[in-house]
Motif scaffolding. Structure first.
Motif, short mmCIF file in Angstrom:
data_model
loop_
_atom_site.label_atom_id
_atom_site.label_comp_id
_atom_site.label_asym_id
_atom_site.label_seq_id
_atom_site.Cartn_x
_atom_site.Cartn_y
_atom_site.Cartn_z
N UNK A 60 -8.57 -21.32 16.51
CA UNK A 60 -9.05 -21.60 15.15
C UNK A 60 -8.01 -21.22 14.08
N UNK A 61 -6.80 -20.84 14.50
CA UNK A 61 -5.82 -20.31 13.56
C UNK A 61 -4.68 -21.29 13.29
N UNK A 62 -4.07 -21.16 12.12
CA UNK A 62 -2.86 -21.92 11.79
C UNK A 62 -1.75 -21.60 12.78
N UNK A 63 -0.78 -22.54 12.91
CA UNK A 63 0.28 -22.33 13.90
C UNK A 63 1.12 -21.09 13.60
N UNK A 64 1.37 -20.81 12.32
CA UNK A 64 2.19 -19.63 12.00
C UNK A 64 1.44 -18.34 12.27
N UNK A 65 0.14 -18.31 11.91
CA UNK A 65 -0.69 -17.13 12.19
C UNK A 65 -0.85 -16.98 13.70
N UNK A 66 -1.06 -18.12 14.38
CA UNK A 66 -1.19 -18.13 15.83
C UNK A 66 0.03 -17.49 16.49
N UNK A 67 1.20 -17.84 15.98
CA UNK A 67 2.44 -17.31 16.55
C UNK A 67 2.52 -15.79 16.40
#
Length: 578
Positions: free
Chosen positions: A192-199
């Motif tokens: 459910x997270x943005x790619x940058x936050x996911x990273x």
């Protein structure tokens, strides 16, 4: 750690696991004969689409199967102990202490009426990690700091809604690792997270498990993400393991047709193949050599990208369908002054093309979409649709605008009325705008179902009877009912499995070619942008920081923020072979 040396005993060994669910129509087998071996210090990912049995397998390990589910056969050995025969009390002592668990949706798994500090303290007490009020509080602060919340002591009294998605997920990771478990199961922890936050979250999870010596079992539907984050890979399909082994080897040379389809459908991997070969055609040829013969849909994404590249290369300069000029949106927040969500944004979308508006959550892209759709008032600036300024439309003019421009939102279940059947849902815009008589509208609904490749027999069904992909197709059919020229898609594929996502992206590309539609595509996923969009506008903190063609953005990004977004695509650092 090398799992093949020294006769070492596996930390987790699943043997012939079978999980059944009791239903009104009899028993249904959700997991059928699964075998998984995981050694200490290893990381293993289970990959598959929704309904493949991967989450059921994870819940069976900790004996927390939902509803009427039960283990019907097989063994689950944790360090030699069979968990399928463990008593309720034994399992309670194993959960948290020996096996940590990070669930998928932090908002559903954190109680909204309890403070973050209280919930972490409760987990610490339940696992017997610390006793006494001071010791529990000290360990709570330590756990949250370990999870990356550096001002944890100040934030203990805050509630889940006061945390961002990434911060909430960090809290769950902290709780899962609080007792230094031997094994951590992470079930879609960043979907459910943005790619940058996911990273950031996955980097953090990786470093924590490495420091603590924790073994990681990771569950995801994104093969690119799995291959980047796990040494070993298990691919599940319809409750069975269809392929397993070292993740890079499977990614480079998938053997099973289903794995080949997963590789082809992952936007991150399609994007990497285009990047690696420098050409859509070469990427499609390379993938076709592996998987083209396996299934008709395997090269959907690359075919979609190829169609975009060809039309983009031959198209003359077209008149703009949407012009956004100096657009600004300021919200008045009581007690906090003004908040500028969109700050002096300008761009245009040429007729018959796709422009992607990309950025992290909070960058202002959805607010721009709402102002273009006249769902949100404009503070300053102007929006022209079809050459007409929509800033000060009357109610009747706004009503006419709806037939020209239609939205498709992120959550198809939330945007479809659960009390209306599919026929009435698709036909609703026709009825509202008084287009045609009853029999004509019925024929139009059938025509729309044909266009989105759904059977006409669905007209009498309800949203809860359809899959996520089918519901999104219904949302697209409803958006096309009035034959609009422009469709605004706000995160329209981000909630879908990669295989379904690939089908929807291909459908959108086919509809655009057939109906000459103009798309404004709002997303945080640059991998999807690579295969669907002609042009890209990158937003950061309410402003557009970079505008260019899709290929220019991927091949030669000008801004560091754009480079960070590209770097954060799952699988961006994988070295793919031809």
């Amino acid at each position: 750690m090398d799992s093949t040396t020294g006769g070492e005993r596996p930390l987790l060994e699943i043997k012939d696991l079978k999980v059944n669910f009791k239903t009104q129509d009899g028993e249904v087998t959700a997991v059928d004969g699964v075998n998984i071996t995981l050694y200490r210090g290893q990381s293993l990912a289970i990959v598959g689409e929704s309904g493949s049995g991967k989450s059921t397998t994870a819940h069976a390990i900790i004996n927390l199967l939902p509803g009427s589910g039960y283990i019907a056969g097989g063994q689950i050995l944790l360090d030699g102990q069979d968990l399928t025969t463990a008593s309720k009390r034994e399992m309670e002592s194993i959960r948290g202490r020996k096996i940590g668990f990070v669930p998928q949706d932090p908002m559903s798994n954190l109680n909204p009426v309890w403070s973050i500090g209280f919930q972490v303290e409760e987990a610490i007490r339940a696992n017997g990690i610390a006793t006494g009020k001071k010791a529990v509080k000290a360990r709570t602060v330590e756990v949250l700091k370990q999870a990356g919340l550096h001002d944890a002591d100040r934030r203990l009294r805050q509630f889940p809604h006061q945390f961002s998605g990434g911060m909430r997920q960090r809290v769950l990771i902290g709780m899962g690792l609080a007792a230094d478990p031997q094994l951590l199961i992470a079930d879609e922890p960043t979907s459910a997270l943005d790619v940058t936050v996911q990273r950031v979250i996955l980097d953090h999870l990786e470093s924590l498990t490495r420091e603590l010596g924790t073994t990681l079992l990771f569950i995801t539907h994104d093969l690119g993400l799995a291959a980047e984050r796990a040494e070993q890979l298990v691919v599940m399909y319809k409750g069975k393991v269809v392929e397993s082994g070292p993740s890079r080897a499977i990614l480079e040379n998938p053997q099973h047709p289903y794995t080949q389809r997963l590789v082809a459908a992952a936007p991150s991997l399609a994007s990497r193949r285009i990047q690696a070969t420098g050409s859509v055609h070469a990427a499609e040829a390379a993938l076709g050599a592996d998987a083209g013969a396996a299934a008709g849909e395997t090269i959907d994404l690359l075919a979609t990208a190829e169609a975009r590249a060809e039309t983009g290369g031959t198209a003359a300069v077209r008149e703009p369908a949407i012009v956004v000029q100096d657009l600004t949106k300021v919200y008045k927040i009581r007690g906090s002054g003004d908040f500028t969500a969109v700050d002096d944004v300008s761009f245009q979308v040429e007729r018959g093309t796709t422009t992607a508006l990309v950025g992290e959550s909070g960058s202002g892209k959805s607010t721009v979409a709402k102002m273009i759709l006249a769902l949100e008032s404009i503070t300053s600036g102007r929006v022209e649709v079809g050459g007409r300024d929509i800033s000060n439309l009357t109610n009747s003019e706004t009503f006419k605008l709806r037939s020209l421009m239609q939205p498709v939102f992120q959550d198809p279940y939330g945007s479809l009325n659960p009390l209306r059947n599919i026929g009435n849902t698709i036909g609703e815009p026709l009825q509202t705008h008084k287009v045609g008589d009853r029999s004509w509208r019925r024929e139009r609904v059938f025509e729309l179902l044909d266009q989105v490749a759904l059977p006409r027999t669905l007209v009498g069904r309800y949203p809860n009877e359809l899959s996520g992909g089918q519901r999104q197709r219904i949302a697209i059919a409803r958006a096309l009912a009035l034959k609009p020229q422009i469709v605004v898609l706000d995160e329209a594929v981000s909630a879908l499995d990669v295989l379904v996502q690939a089908q929807i992206l291909r459908l959108l590309a086919d509809l655009q070619a057939e109906l000459e539609l103009t798309y404004l595509f709002i997303t945080h996923d640059l991998a999807v942008v690579r295969v669907i969009a002609d042009n890209v506008c990158v937003m950061q903190r309410g402003r557009i920081v970079e505008t260019a063609t899709t290929d220019e953005v991927f091949d030669n990004p000008k801004e560091q923020y754009t480079r960070d977004l590209l770097e954060a695509i799952p699988g961006a650092n994988l070295k793919l072979g031809a």
